[in-house]
Design a protein around this motif. Structure first.
Motif, short mmCIF file in Angstrom:
data_model
loop_
_atom_site.label_atom_id
_atom_site.label_comp_id
_atom_site.label_asym_id
_atom_site.label_seq_id
_atom_site.Cartn_x
_atom_site.Cartn_y
_atom_site.Cartn_z
N GLN A 1 -18.68 4.72 -11.01
CA GLN A 1 -17.98 4.00 -9.95
C GLN A 1 -18.90 3.74 -8.76
O GLN A 1 -18.89 2.66 -8.16
CB GLN A 1 -16.74 4.78 -9.52
N THR A 2 -19.71 4.75 -8.44
CA THR A 2 -20.67 4.57 -7.35
C THR A 2 -21.69 3.49 -7.70
O THR A 2 -22.03 2.62 -6.87
CB THR A 2 -21.40 5.89 -7.08
N ASP A 3 -22.18 3.52 -8.94
CA ASP A 3 -23.12 2.50 -9.38
C ASP A 3 -22.50 1.11 -9.34
O ASP A 3 -23.16 0.13 -8.96
CB ASP A 3 -23.60 2.80 -10.80
N LEU A 4 -21.23 1.03 -9.70
CA LEU A 4 -20.56 -0.26 -9.70
C LEU A 4 -20.42 -0.80 -8.27
O LEU A 4 -20.67 -1.99 -8.02
CB LEU A 4 -19.18 -0.13 -10.36
N ARG A 5 -20.02 0.05 -7.34
CA ARG A 5 -19.91 -0.41 -5.96
C ARG A 5 -21.27 -0.85 -5.41
O ARG A 5 -21.36 -1.87 -4.72
CB ARG A 5 -19.32 0.71 -5.09
N PHE A 6 -22.31 -0.10 -5.73
CA PHE A 6 -23.65 -0.47 -5.27
C PHE A 6 -24.09 -1.79 -5.90
O PHE A 6 -24.73 -2.62 -5.25
CB PHE A 6 -24.63 0.65 -5.63
N SER A 7 -23.74 -2.00 -7.19
CA SER A 7 -24.11 -3.24 -7.86
C SER A 7 -23.44 -4.44 -7.21
O SER A 7 -24.06 -5.50 -7.04
CB SER A 7 -23.73 -3.16 -9.34
N LEU A 8 -22.17 -4.30 -6.84
CA LEU A 8 -21.47 -5.40 -6.17
C LEU A 8 -22.09 -5.71 -4.82
O LEU A 8 -22.19 -6.89 -4.42
CB LEU A 8 -19.98 -5.05 -6.02
N ARG A 9 -22.55 -4.68 -4.11
CA ARG A 9 -23.24 -4.92 -2.84
C ARG A 9 -24.56 -5.67 -3.07
O ARG A 9 -24.94 -6.55 -2.29
CB ARG A 9 -23.51 -3.61 -2.11
N MET A 10 -25.26 -5.33 -4.15
CA MET A 10 -26.51 -6.02 -4.45
C MET A 10 -26.26 -7.49 -4.81
O MET A 10 -27.07 -8.36 -4.48
CB MET A 10 -27.23 -5.32 -5.60
N LEU A 11 -25.12 -7.78 -5.48
CA LEU A 11 -24.79 -9.18 -5.78
C LEU A 11 -24.59 -9.97 -4.49
O LEU A 11 -25.03 -11.12 -4.37
CB LEU A 11 -23.53 -9.25 -6.64
N LYS A 12 -23.92 -9.35 -3.52
CA LYS A 12 -23.70 -10.03 -2.24
C LYS A 12 -25.00 -10.18 -1.46
O LYS A 12 -25.17 -11.14 -0.70
CB LYS A 12 -22.68 -9.25 -1.41
N THR B 1 -28.01 -10.73 -2.68
CA THR B 1 -28.83 -11.82 -3.23
C THR B 1 -27.91 -12.83 -3.91
O THR B 1 -27.88 -12.93 -5.15
CB THR B 1 -29.86 -11.27 -4.23
N PRO B 2 -27.13 -13.59 -3.16
CA PRO B 2 -26.10 -14.45 -3.77
C PRO B 2 -26.69 -15.57 -4.62
O PRO B 2 -26.14 -15.90 -5.67
CB PRO B 2 -25.35 -15.01 -2.56
N LEU B 3 -27.79 -16.19 -4.19
CA LEU B 3 -28.34 -17.31 -4.96
C LEU B 3 -28.85 -16.84 -6.31
O LEU B 3 -28.57 -17.47 -7.35
CB LEU B 3 -29.45 -17.98 -4.16
N LEU B 4 -29.60 -15.74 -6.32
CA LEU B 4 -30.10 -15.21 -7.59
C LEU B 4 -28.95 -14.78 -8.49
O LEU B 4 -28.96 -15.06 -9.70
CB LEU B 4 -31.04 -14.05 -7.32
N SER B 5 -27.95 -14.12 -7.91
CA SER B 5 -26.82 -13.65 -8.72
C SER B 5 -26.05 -14.82 -9.31
O SER B 5 -25.66 -14.79 -10.49
CB SER B 5 -25.90 -12.78 -7.86
N LEU B 6 -25.82 -15.86 -8.49
CA LEU B 6 -25.08 -17.02 -8.99
C LEU B 6 -25.85 -17.72 -10.11
O LEU B 6 -25.26 -18.14 -11.11
CB LEU B 6 -24.81 -17.99 -7.84
N THR B 7 -27.16 -17.83 -9.95
CA THR B 7 -27.98 -18.46 -11.00
C THR B 7 -27.90 -17.67 -12.30
O THR B 7 -27.76 -18.23 -13.39
CB THR B 7 -29.43 -18.58 -10.53
N ALA B 8 -28.01 -16.33 -12.19
CA ALA B 8 -27.95 -15.49 -13.39
C ALA B 8 -26.58 -15.59 -14.06
O ALA B 8 -26.48 -15.68 -15.29
CB ALA B 8 -28.27 -14.05 -13.03
N ILE B 9 -25.51 -15.58 -13.27
CA ILE B 9 -24.16 -15.64 -13.83
C ILE B 9 -23.93 -16.96 -14.55
O ILE B 9 -23.40 -17.00 -15.68
CB ILE B 9 -23.12 -15.43 -12.71
N ILE B 10 -24.34 -18.07 -13.94
CA ILE B 10 -24.15 -19.38 -14.58
C ILE B 10 -24.97 -19.47 -15.86
O ILE B 10 -24.50 -20.01 -16.88
CB ILE B 10 -24.52 -20.50 -13.60
N THR B 11 -26.19 -18.93 -15.85
CA THR B 11 -27.03 -18.98 -17.04
C THR B 11 -26.39 -18.21 -18.19
O THR B 11 -26.33 -18.68 -19.34
CB THR B 11 -28.42 -18.41 -16.73
N VAL B 12 -25.90 -17.00 -17.89
CA VAL B 12 -25.23 -16.20 -18.92
C VAL B 12 -23.96 -16.90 -19.39
O VAL B 12 -23.64 -16.92 -20.59
CB VAL B 12 -24.93 -14.79 -18.41
#
Length: 489
Positions: free
Chosen positions: A97-108, A110-121
């Motif tokens: 759960q801690t890792d998940l919360r930290f991961s969501l913070r990392m997505l926020k 770096t929004p451009l990189l995260s959005l690019t990765a999500i669309i590609t997948v």
């Protein structure tokens, strides 16, 4: 030589010293403890306060005490300093759960990189899922009847005239049914439109199949209501009966169970309704109702009458090649007996559902699936490159976490959770794109005449495949960046 009045020159027990060197801390601390113990030993020996045996006993007792003490201290220190890879109880859930919360913070962060990765997948998973739904609907699901792999389509051919498949004459079907031994039974049908009308109603036209009396029972799908056809109901003097499809029963008769025994007019002839088939059953192609094929074969000349589509279920243990050989022998026998109508006529056999999905089309569909899976892997490689670029900027963060006691496995797990979040969001979006694509495809292909079982759908196997594709995206896209960031080359 011992000088009278002097202390005996005995050294500390060498074995006790070896035990101490084994158990005491390495370096200056251990050497200091041994040195102090030797000085105290020399002092006791000089004062002659103890005998030689008593002195050795004292030294052993002291050495054993120190060895046990420092051994226990070292073991406890090791157990408390080394973190287990998998915590016990609910601590693993808390850590995730801690890792998940930290991961969501990392997505926020770096929004451009995260959005690019999500669309590609999403594009990779959606395209692969869409193609698999077509392959599963057209090839893997198959005809929805019991033991479909043994249900065969039997046909005739005239290879001399380049005719590889054609319907079988009714006389050849009757002879084949008597002569063959490779099949549990063989049945036949032909398709045609049917005009159905009730009392005082205008007639409606439906797709129907005229079948031998054993056809429905041979398929192994029991009716939802009533019964199928009985033996002898395909004789020319038998009373006409009809079996309705589920959707015709619901739409035309309101789903009323009292429809059994009612009489309707089919092609102007009074016909009794004797059964209703279960939902989804529309054999052989996309039929609305089924009638018995009543024809006086004896009054027809050889080769006259209707030509029929023939099918049969292989007996247990009989191979397709053995059945094909027997059909060839029967065709040769009929050609010898009836040269006017059967000369040059052969017989063939193939899986019934493969009749509507030829080998070349199946090969093309499998090639498409492999190609789209390759597109998914390329998408994963692109996402991995993006995550590697981000991992190179997180060297300081990883170094600080390692210095604070985080193990390499802990760091890799954190980075893999971040990859799983990206892949999960992308997989969910890809699944939505695939579902939308299926609706569009089925809408455009609604007018295409195709067998009732060849329908791409978002059913359980397709969902499981999409989940597997998302897992592949997570592993292939996240493993390399996670290992590189944690220091593994």
């Amino acid at each position: 030589m011992r000088i009278p009045g002097s202390a005996p020159r005995t050294a500390p027990p060498a074995l006790a010293d070896a035990l101490l060197r084994r158990c005491l801390p390495a370096g200056i601390l251990g050497l200091s403890i041994i040195g102090d113990l030797h000085q105290e030993y020399d002092a006791l020996r000089a004062s002659e306060a103890r005998s030689s045996s008593g002195l050795r006993y004292w030294y052993w007792r002291t050495a054993l005490g120190l060895a046990v003490r420092y051994s226990v201290t070292r073991t406890v220190g090791t157990m408390t300093s080394v973190r287990p890879w998998r915590p016990r109880g609910g601590s693993l859930t808390s850590a995730l759960q801690t890792d998940l919360r930290f991961s969501l913070r990392m997505l926020k962060k770096t929004p451009l990189l995260s959005l690019t990765a999500i669309i590609t997948v999403a594009v990779g998973v959606g395209l692969t899922t869409q193609t698999f739904s077509a392959v599963y609907g057209g090839i893997l699901r198959g005809l929805p009847v019991p033991a479909r792999e043994r249900l065969m389509a039997l046909d005739e051919n005239r290879l001399e005239m380049d005719i590889e498949s054609m319907e079988m004459s009714i006389h050849d079907f009757r002879d084949l049914r008597e002569l063959q031994t490779s099949f549990e039974d063989v049945a036949a049908f032909y398709q045609g439109t049917v005009n159905l009308a009730g009392d005082g109603d205008l007639p409606e036209r439906f797709a129907g199949a005229y079948m031998s009396a054993n056809a429905l029972s041979h398929l192994g799908v029991p009716p939802l209501l009533g019964r199928g056809f009985l033996h002898g109901e395909d004789e020319p003097d038998a009373s006409p009966v009809v079996v309705l499809s589920h959707h015709l029963w619901r739409n035309r008769f309101g789903g009323d169970a009292r429809v059994l025994g009612q009489t309707v007019r089919i092609n102007g002839e009074a016909t009794e309704i004797v059964g209703v088939m279960p939902e989804g059953f529309r054999f052989p192609f996309n039929e609305d109702l089924w009638l018995t094929h009543r024809m006086d074969v004896a009054s027809l000349p050889r080769g006259g009458g209707d030509d029929l589509d023939v099918f049969g279920r292989l007996r247990e243990g009989v191979s397709v090649d053995a059945a094909r050989a027997e059909l060839g022998a029967i065709a040769a026998s009929l050609a010898a007996r009836f040269p006017e109508t059967n000369r040059g006529v052969g017989m063939g056999v193939q899986r019934y559902d493969f009749r509507f999905m030829p080998t070349r089309i199946r090969a093309v569909m499998w090639t498409m699936l492999i190609s789209t899976f390759g597109v998914l892997l390329i998408a994963c490689a692109n996402v991995a490159n993006l995550l590697l670029a981000r991992a190179s900027t997180r060297t300081r963060e990883v170094a600080i976490r390692t210095a604070l006691g985080a193990s390499r496995i802990r760091v890799v797990r954190q980075l893999m959770v971040e990859s799983a979040v990206l892949a999960g969001i992308g997989g969910a979006l890809g699944l939505g794109l695939s579902a939308w694509g299926l609706r569009v495809y089925n809408g455009f292909s609604a007018g295409i005449n195709r067998p009732y079982w060849i329908v791409p759908e978002m059913d359980l196997p397709v969902l499981l495949f999409s989940l597997g594709a998302t897992a592949v995206a997570c592993i292939f896209a996240g493993m390399a960046p996670a290992l590189r960031a944690s220091g593994v080359r």
